[in-house]
Scaffold this motif. Structure first.
Motif, PDB file in Angstrom:
ATOM      1  N   LEU A  23       0.870  -1.057   0.472  1.00  0.00           N
ATOM      2  CA  LEU A  23       0.176   0.388  -0.108  1.00  0.00           C
ATOM      3  C   LEU A  23       1.401   1.049  -0.499  1.00  0.00           C
ATOM      4  CD1 LEU A  23      -3.261  -0.951   2.595  1.00  0.00           C
ATOM      5  CD2 LEU A  23      -3.370  -0.526   0.646  1.00  0.00           C
ATOM      6  N   THR A  24       0.025   2.487  -0.368  1.00  0.00           N
ATOM      7  CA  THR A  24       0.884   3.726  -0.050  1.00  0.00           C
ATOM      8  C   THR A  24       1.033   4.308   1.012  1.00  0.00           C
ATOM      9  OG1 THR A  24      -0.737   4.700  -0.768  1.00  0.00           O
ATOM     10  CG2 THR A  24       0.644   4.549  -2.435  1.00  0.00           C
ATOM     11  N   ALA A  25       1.821   4.808   1.506  1.00  0.00           N
ATOM     12  CA  ALA A  25       1.382   5.511   3.069  1.00  0.00           C
ATOM     13  C   ALA A  25       2.673   6.681   2.555  1.00  0.00           C
ATOM     14  CB  ALA A  25       2.024   4.816   4.498  1.00  0.00           C
ATOM     15  N   VAL A  44       6.079   4.544  -0.572  1.00  0.00           N
ATOM     16  CA  VAL A  44       5.817   6.524  -0.476  1.00  0.00           C
ATOM     17  C   VAL A  44       5.428   6.543  -1.750  1.00  0.00           C
ATOM     18  CG1 VAL A  44       6.325   8.761   0.134  1.00  0.00           C
ATOM     19  CG2 VAL A  44       7.189   6.357   1.338  1.00  0.00           C
ATOM     20  N   GLY A  45       4.630   6.962  -3.170  1.00  0.00           N
ATOM     21  CA  GLY A  45       4.772   6.898  -3.813  1.00  0.00           C
ATOM     22  C   GLY A  45       4.541   8.741  -4.281  1.00  0.00           C
ATOM     23  N   ASP A  46       4.535   9.080  -5.467  1.00  0.00           N
ATOM     24  CA  ASP A  46       4.972  10.376  -5.895  1.00  0.00           C
ATOM     25  C   ASP A  46       3.669  10.638  -5.594  1.00  0.00           C
ATOM     26  OD1 ASP A  46       4.687   8.753  -8.714  1.00  0.00           O
ATOM     27  OD2 ASP A  46       6.077   9.871  -9.581  1.00  0.00           O
ATOM     28  N   SER A  47       2.781   9.676  -5.862  1.00  0.00           N
ATOM     29  CA  SER A  47       1.195   9.695  -6.177  1.00  0.00           C
ATOM     30  C   SER A  47       1.303  10.867  -4.821  1.00  0.00           C
ATOM     31  CB  SER A  47       0.167   8.537  -5.780  1.00  0.00           C
ATOM     32  OG  SER A  47       0.127   7.682  -5.129  1.00  0.00           O
ATOM     33  N   VAL A  48       1.661  11.000  -3.669  1.00  0.00           N
ATOM     34  CA  VAL A  48       1.391  11.998  -3.037  1.00  0.00           C
ATOM     35  C   VAL A  48       1.222  13.503  -2.894  1.00  0.00           C
ATOM     36  CG1 VAL A  48       3.921  12.848  -2.686  1.00  0.00           C
ATOM     37  CG2 VAL A  48       2.904  12.815  -0.878  1.00  0.00           C
ATOM     38  N   ALA A  84      10.845   4.325  -2.051  1.00  0.00           N
ATOM     39  CA  ALA A  84      10.594   5.317  -2.054  1.00  0.00           C
ATOM     40  C   ALA A  84      10.637   5.558  -3.729  1.00  0.00           C
ATOM     41  CB  ALA A  84      11.247   6.715  -1.301  1.00  0.00           C
ATOM     42  N   ASP A  85       9.382   6.101  -4.283  1.00  0.00           N
ATOM     43  CA  ASP A  85       9.792   6.563  -5.623  1.00  0.00           C
ATOM     44  C   ASP A  85      10.729   7.470  -6.403  1.00  0.00           C
ATOM     45  OD1 ASP A  85       7.591   5.291  -7.913  1.00  0.00           O
ATOM     46  OD2 ASP A  85       6.034   6.445  -6.961  1.00  0.00           O
ATOM     47  N   MET A  86      11.255   7.515  -7.342  1.00  0.00           N
ATOM     48  CA  MET A  86      11.793   8.513  -7.976  1.00  0.00           C
ATOM     49  C   MET A  86      11.124   9.070  -8.445  1.00  0.00           C
ATOM     50  SD  MET A  86      15.740   6.792  -6.872  1.00  0.00           S
ATOM     51  CE  MET A  86      15.769   8.188  -8.158  1.00  0.00           C
ATOM     52  N   VAL A 113      14.295   2.068  -4.071  1.00  0.00           N
ATOM     53  CA  VAL A 113      13.165   2.674  -4.525  1.00  0.00           C
ATOM     54  C   VAL A 113      12.906   2.016  -5.514  1.00  0.00           C
ATOM     55  CG1 VAL A 113      15.216   4.638  -4.319  1.00  0.00           C
ATOM     56  CG2 VAL A 113      16.094   3.519  -5.625  1.00  0.00           C
ATOM     57  N   LYS A 114      11.728   2.714  -6.535  1.00  0.00           N
ATOM     58  CA  LYS A 114      10.934   2.215  -7.094  1.00  0.00           C
ATOM     59  C   LYS A 114      10.909   3.698  -8.817  1.00  0.00           C
ATOM     60  CE  LYS A 114       6.552   2.674  -7.361  1.00  0.00           C
ATOM     61  NZ  LYS A 114       6.159   3.884  -8.790  1.00  0.00           N
ATOM     62  N   LEU A 115      11.600   3.011 -10.003  1.00  0.00           N
ATOM     63  CA  LEU A 115      11.292   3.915 -11.396  1.00  0.00           C
ATOM     64  C   LEU A 115      10.610   3.431 -11.984  1.00  0.00           C
ATOM     65  CD1 LEU A 115      14.071   4.297  -9.801  1.00  0.00           C
ATOM     66  CD2 LEU A 115      15.292   4.317 -12.020  1.00  0.00           C
TER      67      LEU A 115
HETATM   68  O1  KIV Z   1       3.196   6.562  -6.820  1.00  0.00           O
HETATM   69  C1  KIV Z   1       2.217   5.563  -6.357  1.00  0.00           C
HETATM   70  O2  KIV Z   1       1.253   5.095  -5.707  1.00  0.00           O
HETATM   71  C2  KIV Z   1       2.354   4.069  -7.491  1.00  0.00           C
HETATM   72  C3  KIV Z   1       1.638   3.000  -7.162  1.00  0.00           C
HETATM   73  C4  KIV Z   1      -0.296   3.694  -7.688  1.00  0.00           C
HETATM   74  C5  KIV Z   1       1.883   2.178  -8.160  1.00  0.00           C
HETATM   75  O3  KIV Z   1       3.127   4.462  -8.337  1.00  0.00           O
END
Ligand code: KIV
Length: 265
Positions: A23-25, A44-48, A84-86, A113-115
């Motif tokens: 899940l994101t948070a 920690v998605g960049d969807s923040v 953590a999302d880059m 990290v996620k790319l």
């Molecule tokens: O930033 C995000 O929340 C995501 C998810 C949708 C996978 O990348």
């Protein structure tokens, strides 16, 4: 409870055959709740940018903002693997990818990290993995390049597109990712990729056959949002609960019912 590691995530697929939960948070209180719910991965998605900061897309999200939120999450999550999302623009070259990914691990205590992307970012993925930074991939509908993909829509519907995404998945695996998110692809493609790679796939709108599932926490909880994707299941109606509480608070203050004698010194 001990910390979930990258190896544990791999073993969910390879040994335990158990689905991965993610899940994101973006902040301390929600990260604590997610962690206490025994979720494997907190992203920690960049969807923040859209969920918490009011941006219209993820593009404006900066490293500074991501580090700030990742720090709060890592203070709260004691068990989950923290990814953590880059953000857009932070990994366009190998040097910037290395510099920014290191910041997530050193300053924000993230574990990986996620790319977003496939072939065009393989050099960055390889460099990160070589330098000891665990990397999660992200294929299919990649929000940072949604403009190029024709908007937030299902990807891999044609044979050519599906073949390209499958190739990207194989390349990412070869480059050393420990897992990959598959976003908004037909379920047959989700299944095919999942069977074609050894590393776990974590789906969001990719059907039931991926090795795990991820959702944006605020979607699952039922916060108001402009977009209501079909793949979201709402487990609560939080906006309704919050609205009711705020209305009651306002009524009590205006009606001189709060605070009471018991609530006063
Ligand atoms: O930033 C995000 O929340 C995501 C998810 C949708 C996978 O990348």
């Amino acid at each position: 409870m001990s910390r979930i590691t990258v190896k544990d995530i791999l073993n969910r697929k390879l040994k335990e055959k158990r689905k991965i939960t993610a899940l994101t948070a973006y902040d301390f209180p929600f990260a604590k709740l997610v962690d206490e719910a025994d979720i494997d991965i907190v992203l920690v998605g960049d969807s923040v940018g859209m969920v918490c900061l009011g941006y219209e897309s993820t593009l404006p999200v900066s490293m500074r903002e991501m580090i700030h939120h990742a720090k709060a999450v890592s203070r709260a999550a004691k068990h989950a693997l923290i990814v953590a999302d880059m953000p857009f623009g932070s990994y366009q070259g190998v040097e910037s990818a290395l510099r920014n990914a290191r910041r997530f691990l050193k300053e924000a205590n993230a574990h990986a990290v996620k790319l977003e992307g496939g072939k065009p970012i393989l050099a960055q993925v390889k460099a990160l993995v070589r330098s000891g930074i665990p990397v999660m991939g992200h294929l299919g509908m990649t929000p940072q390049t949604a403009g190029q993909l024709g908007g937030y829509r299902v990807q891999g519907k044609t044979q050519v597109d599906a073949g390209r995404i499958l190739e990207d998945a194989r390349s990412l695996e070869e480059a050393g990712v420990f897992a990959m998110v598959l976003e908004c692809v037909p379920k047959v493609l989700g299944k095919r990729i999942t069977r074609s790679v050894r590393v776990p796939t974590i789906g969001i709108g990719a059907g039931p056959d991926t090795d795990g599932q991820i959702l944006v926490l605020h979607d699952l909880l039922g916060f108001d949002s402009a977009i209501q994707p079909r793949f979201v299941r709402r487990y609560a109606q939080i906006s309704r609960v919050v609205r009711r509480a705020l209305a009651r608070y306002r009524r009590d203050v205006v009606g001189k019912k709060f605070p009471s004698a018991k609530e006063s010194f």
